[in-house]
Design a protein around this motif. Structure first.
Motif, PDB file in Angstrom:
ATOM      1  N   ALA A   1       0.839  -1.208   0.000  1.00 23.02           N
ATOM      2  CA  ALA A   1       0.000   0.000   0.000  1.00 23.02           C
ATOM      3  C   ALA A   1       0.868   1.251   0.000  1.00 23.02           C
ATOM      4  O   ALA A   1       0.579   2.231  -0.715  1.00 23.02           O
ATOM      5  N   ALA A   2       1.941   1.235   0.820  1.00 16.26           N
ATOM      6  CA  ALA A   2       2.830   2.397   0.881  1.00 16.26           C
ATOM      7  C   ALA A   2       3.547   2.604  -0.448  1.00 16.26           C
ATOM      8  O   ALA A   2       3.735   3.745  -0.906  1.00 16.26           O
ATOM      9  N   TYR A   3       3.944   1.485  -1.076  1.00 13.75           N
ATOM     10  CA  TYR A   3       4.628   1.599  -2.349  1.00 13.75           C
ATOM     11  C   TYR A   3       3.681   2.129  -3.433  1.00 13.75           C
ATOM     12  O   TYR A   3       4.080   2.948  -4.266  1.00 13.75           O
ATOM     13  N   ALA A   4       2.416   1.684  -3.413  1.00 12.06           N
ATOM     14  CA  ALA A   4       1.432   2.165  -4.384  1.00 12.06           C
ATOM     15  C   ALA A   4       1.204   3.660  -4.197  1.00 12.06           C
ATOM     16  O   ALA A   4       1.102   4.413  -5.182  1.00 12.06           O
ATOM     17  N   ARG A   5       1.110   4.113  -2.950  1.00 16.15           N
ATOM     18  CA  ARG A   5       0.936   5.546  -2.687  1.00 16.15           C
ATOM     19  C   ARG A   5       2.163   6.337  -3.133  1.00 16.15           C
ATOM     20  O   ARG A   5       2.056   7.451  -3.638  1.00 16.15           O
ATOM     21  N   PHE A   6       3.336   5.735  -2.908  1.00 19.10           N
ATOM     22  CA  PHE A   6       4.574   6.409  -3.314  1.00 19.10           C
ATOM     23  C   PHE A   6       4.636   6.549  -4.834  1.00 19.10           C
ATOM     24  O   PHE A   6       5.059   7.593  -5.367  1.00 19.10           O
ATOM     25  N   GLU A   7       4.199   5.518  -5.550  1.00 16.81           N
ATOM     26  CA  GLU A   7       4.223   5.535  -7.003  1.00 16.81           C
ATOM     27  C   GLU A   7       3.260   6.577  -7.564  1.00 16.81           C
ATOM     28  O   GLU A   7       3.533   7.200  -8.593  1.00 16.81           O
ATOM     29  N   THR A   8       2.121   6.743  -6.872  1.00 14.95           N
ATOM     30  CA  THR A   8       1.119   7.694  -7.360  1.00 14.95           C
ATOM     31  C   THR A   8       1.358   9.106  -6.854  1.00 14.95           C
ATOM     32  O   THR A   8       0.604  10.020  -7.200  1.00 14.95           O
ATOM     33  N   GLY A   9       2.374   9.272  -6.034  1.00 16.53           N
ATOM     34  CA  GLY A   9       2.676  10.595  -5.501  1.00 16.53           C
ATOM     35  C   GLY A   9       1.883  10.958  -4.273  1.00 16.53           C
ATOM     36  O   GLY A   9       2.034  12.067  -3.747  1.00 16.53           O
ATOM     37  N   MET A  10       1.034  10.050  -3.785  1.00 14.11           N
ATOM     38  CA  MET A  10       0.245  10.344  -2.580  1.00 14.11           C
ATOM     39  C   MET A  10       1.082  10.167  -1.319  1.00 14.11           C
ATOM     40  O   MET A  10       0.798  10.752  -0.280  1.00 14.11           O
ATOM     41  N   GLY A  11       2.117   9.308  -1.400  1.00 11.39           N
ATOM     42  CA  GLY A  11       2.962   9.061  -0.237  1.00 11.39           C
ATOM     43  C   GLY A  11       4.336   9.661  -0.438  1.00 11.39           C
ATOM     44  O   GLY A  11       4.624  10.330  -1.419  1.00 11.39           O
ATOM     45  N   ASN A  12       5.217   9.395   0.539  1.00 12.82           N
ATOM     46  CA  ASN A  12       6.579   9.912   0.453  1.00 12.82           C
ATOM     47  C   ASN A  12       7.563   8.807   0.828  1.00 12.82           C
ATOM     48  O   ASN A  12       7.198   7.694   1.245  1.00 12.82           O
ATOM     49  N   GLY A  13       8.829   9.134   0.699  1.00 18.10           N
ATOM     50  CA  GLY A  13       9.872   8.154   0.971  1.00 18.10           C
ATOM     51  C   GLY A  13       9.925   7.708   2.423  1.00 18.10           C
ATOM     52  O   GLY A  13      10.299   6.566   2.720  1.00 18.10           O
ATOM     53  N   MET A  14       9.567   8.581   3.340  1.00 16.67           N
ATOM     54  CA  MET A  14       9.594   8.205   4.759  1.00 16.67           C
ATOM     55  C   MET A  14       8.572   7.111   5.064  1.00 16.67           C
ATOM     56  O   MET A  14       8.852   6.182   5.827  1.00 16.67           O
ATOM     57  N   GLU A  15       7.375   7.220   4.457  1.00 17.83           N
ATOM     58  CA  GLU A  15       6.363   6.187   4.658  1.00 17.83           C
ATOM     59  C   GLU A  15       6.835   4.853   4.102  1.00 17.83           C
ATOM     60  O   GLU A  15       6.633   3.802   4.726  1.00 17.83           O
ATOM     61  N   LEU A  16       7.480   4.900   2.926  1.00 12.82           N
ATOM     62  CA  LEU A  16       7.956   3.657   2.316  1.00 12.82           C
ATOM     63  C   LEU A  16       9.060   3.027   3.162  1.00 12.82           C
ATOM     64  O   LEU A  16       9.088   1.799   3.350  1.00 12.82           O
ATOM     65  N   LEU A  17       9.961   3.857   3.685  1.00 12.05           N
ATOM     66  CA  LEU A  17      11.042   3.359   4.530  1.00 12.05           C
ATOM     67  C   LEU A  17      10.470   2.751   5.819  1.00 12.05           C
ATOM     68  O   LEU A  17      10.922   1.688   6.275  1.00 12.05           O
ATOM     69  N   ASN A  18       9.485   3.415   6.374  1.00 14.66           N
ATOM     70  CA  ASN A  18       8.848   2.891   7.584  1.00 14.66           C
ATOM     71  C   ASN A  18       8.181   1.549   7.308  1.00 14.66           C
ATOM     72  O   ASN A  18       8.251   0.619   8.119  1.00 14.66           O
ATOM     73  N   ALA A  19       7.551   1.437   6.137  1.00 13.94           N
ATOM     74  CA  ALA A  19       6.891   0.176   5.768  1.00 13.94           C
ATOM     75  C   ALA A  19       7.919  -0.942   5.599  1.00 13.94           C
ATOM     76  O   ALA A  19       7.669  -2.095   5.982  1.00 13.94           O
ATOM     77  N   GLU A  20       9.087  -0.607   5.038  1.00 17.38           N
ATOM     78  CA  GLU A  20      10.146  -1.618   4.904  1.00 17.38           C
ATOM     79  C   GLU A  20      10.627  -2.101   6.268  1.00 17.38           C
ATOM     80  O   GLU A  20      10.899  -3.294   6.463  1.00 17.38           O
ATOM     81  N   LEU A  21      10.754  -1.172   7.210  1.00 17.38           N
ATOM     82  CA  LEU A  21      11.161  -1.542   8.570  1.00 17.38           C
ATOM     83  C   LEU A  21      10.133  -2.459   9.227  1.00 17.38           C
ATOM     84  O   LEU A  21      10.497  -3.374   9.979  1.00 17.38           O
ATOM     85  N   GLN A  22       8.860  -2.219   8.943  1.00 16.17           N
ATOM     86  CA  GLN A  22       7.806  -3.070   9.505  1.00 16.17           C
ATOM     87  C   GLN A  22       7.923  -4.502   8.970  1.00 16.17           C
ATOM     88  O   GLN A  22       7.687  -5.468   9.693  1.00 16.17           O
ATOM     89  N   VAL A  23       8.295  -4.642   7.686  1.00 13.57           N
ATOM     90  CA  VAL A  23       8.490  -5.977   7.114  1.00 13.57           C
ATOM     91  C   VAL A  23       9.649  -6.692   7.813  1.00 13.57           C
ATOM     92  O   VAL A  23       9.552  -7.873   8.177  1.00 13.57           O
ATOM     93  N   SER A  24      10.764  -5.986   8.004  1.00 16.44           N
ATOM     94  CA  SER A  24      11.928  -6.589   8.668  1.00 16.44           C
ATOM     95  C   SER A  24      11.593  -6.970  10.112  1.00 16.44           C
ATOM     96  O   SER A  24      12.000  -8.034  10.590  1.00 16.44           O
ATOM     97  N   GLU A  25      10.862  -6.111  10.803  1.00 17.78           N
ATOM     98  CA  GLU A  25      10.480  -6.409  12.187  1.00 17.78           C
ATOM     99  C   GLU A  25       9.582  -7.631  12.253  1.00 17.78           C
ATOM    100  O   GLU A  25       9.722  -8.481  13.149  1.00 17.78           O
ATOM    101  N   ALA A  26       8.668  -7.747  11.301  1.00 19.80           N
ATOM    102  CA  ALA A  26       7.780  -8.917  11.268  1.00 19.80           C
ATOM    103  C   ALA A  26       8.579 -10.193  11.027  1.00 19.80           C
ATOM    104  O   ALA A  26       8.303 -11.243  11.621  1.00 19.80           O
ATOM    105  N   GLN A  27       9.604 -10.110  10.180  1.00 27.27           N
ATOM    106  CA  GLN A  27      10.456 -11.271   9.940  1.00 27.27           C
ATOM    107  C   GLN A  27      11.225 -11.659  11.205  1.00 27.27           C
ATOM    108  O   GLN A  27      11.434 -12.847  11.485  1.00 27.27           O
ATOM    109  N   ASN A  28      11.644 -10.663  11.992  1.00 28.41           N
ATOM    110  CA  ASN A  28      12.313 -10.928  13.267  1.00 28.41           C
ATOM    111  C   ASN A  28      11.371 -11.653  14.239  1.00 28.41           C
ATOM    112  O   ASN A  28      11.787 -12.553  14.977  1.00 28.41           O
ATOM    113  N   VAL A  29      10.114 -11.238  14.239  1.00 30.19           N
ATOM    114  CA  VAL A  29       9.126 -11.883  15.105  1.00 30.19           C
ATOM    115  C   VAL A  29       8.953 -13.344  14.727  1.00 30.19           C
ATOM    116  O   VAL A  29       8.861 -14.225  15.590  1.00 30.19           O
TER     117      VAL A  29
END
Length: 411
Positions: free
Chosen positions: A155-183
């Motif tokens: 979702a964050a990447y789709a928003r980033f592609e359409t210009g609705m989001g920004n790089g900080m949201e995408l970076l935060n979303a990537e961190l959430q994926v890594s944290e979930a993998q740690n869990v």
């Protein structure tokens, strides 16, 4: 190996039908009771104690002796007397009675300790089994968190592609994926630790441990109320307390035995006598031992028996305090866990899941920012984790209460 045969047969039958073997909680308990080293040692000690009385009757082995007196080869009568003697020594009867009573009560105490140990083993096995199921559910929750994190990233990447989001949201979303993998990795570690802990407790050899072994996730439980605990958890009925009680009675009899040692032991001698014309005469002798060393030997035994009696009294007190604390703690923890579970099932489960789903849609439509979506997801995952933890504690405390209520609460 033979003791594990019933469980191995179940596993082999499952494999033969193309199924993964399932280790039920009852099979785990049965295996642990068969293979626990401490329990088997205690049973062997009980067998020794039950046969110990045969060695403590106070009747010594009889002594046979031959005697000649007045021997003279140059005289017409080469001896004055020949004699065969049978000697038998016995403790004073009262001493033997107290000694045998003490041994019998020690055996009774050991049998109650075995019962308490069996209850403890059952509780431990069920607790380890519950930990395995908790780790399995935690693993599933970790995979669910990973899936949510991936959806968030998309979702964050789709928003980033359409210009609705920004790089900080995408970076935060990537961190959430890594944290979930740690869990997920952490939940895998907990699962392996819980599995091997259970396998060790039930006595499975390393060669018999397989990743194909599955666990029955259909635990049932009985609801316990405080009045039931007050009625059933009677201190005087607990095996550990009864064991200490019989130990105290045994110490009383040992003290009586020590005091009775001031009474003389008895020695019997029976003679068959020959004065030159055959063994035609009989003789009889009775002797009593005189306890002239009482201030040294017997007084020390009496003092030791009195100290042992004091030791057992304090053991009883320690057992009483410890059981009261365990019952109280288990009950209150059980009650708190049950309230959380009921609250989750009644309201929190459906609402937190609905909040998470609506928030994701709202974020995809640009109605809320990433922070609000993360908050909704964290609320949902936190509720799930708290529910699993409470469910784990609920069953763990029931397994703990089983030791004192003498009935199956988790099965």
């Amino acid at each position: 190996m033979l003791k594990l045969l019933p469980i191995l047969l179940v596993f082999c039958a499952a494999v033969a039908h193309g199924q993964n073997p399932v280790l039920s909680i009852q099979q785990a308990v049965d295996s642990a009771l068969l293979n626990n080293p401490d329990l088997n040692q205690a049973k062997a000690l009980l067998s020794q104690k039950e046969n110990e009385w045969r060695t403590l009757t106070g009747i010594e082995a009889p002594e046979i002796s031959y005697f000649e007196e007045g021997m003279n080869s140059r005289a017409a009568k080469p001896f004055e007397e020949r004699r065969w003697t049978i000697s038998q020594s016995v403790d004073f009867p009262l001493t033997t009675i107290y000694r045998l009573k003490a041994v019998k009560q020690e055996a009774k105490a050991l049998s109650f300790r075995i019962k308490a140990l069996e209850n403890e083993i059952k509780s431990q096995v069920k607790s380890r089994y519950i930990e395995v199921l908790y780790a399995l559910h935690l693993q599933a929750l970790g995979k669910q968190q990973s899936k949510l994190a991936e959806e968030l990233y998309k979702a964050a990447y789709a928003r980033f592609e359409t210009g609705m989001g920004n790089g900080m949201e995408l970076l935060n979303a990537e961190l959430q994926v890594s944290e979930a993998q740690n869990v997920v990795s952490e939940s895998n570690r907990l699962l392996h630790q819980a599995r091997y802990s259970l396998f060790y407790l039930i006595g499975l050899e390393i060669a018999e441990i397989s990743y194909d072994i599955h666990f029955s996730d259909t635990l049932n439980s009985r609801v316990v109320d405080i009045s039931q605990i007050q009625a059933l958890a009677v201190l005087q009925e607990q095996p550990s307390y009864l064991a200490a009680l019989y130990d105290y009675q045994a110490s009383e009899n040992k003290l009586k035995e020590a005091k009775s040692n001031i009474l003389p032991d008895i020695r019997f001698n029976l003679y068959k006598q020959n004065y030159g014309d055959g063994f035609n005469f009989n003789g009889f002798e009775v002797g009593l031992s005189i306890p002239i060393w009482l201030p040294f030997e017997q007084k020390g035994k009496i003092r030791m028996a009195e100290a042992r009696q004091t030791e057992v009294e304090w053991q009883q007190k320690a057992i009483e305090l410890d059981m009261k604390q365990q019952i109280e703690h288990a009950w209150h923890s059980y009650e708190s866990s049950k309230q959380i579970i009921d609250r989750y099932n009644e309201t929190m489960s459906g609402k937190s899941q609905k909040l998470q789903q609506l928030s994701l849609k709202a974020y995809q439509l640009g109605e809320i920012d990433l922070l609000n979506l993360l908050n909704a997801q964290q609320t949902y995952l936190l509720n799930q984790k708290r529910y699993l933890l409470s469910l784990r504690d609920y069953y763990l405390q029931l397994a703990q209460l089983e030791k004192f209520l003498d009935q199956e609460l988790v099965y």
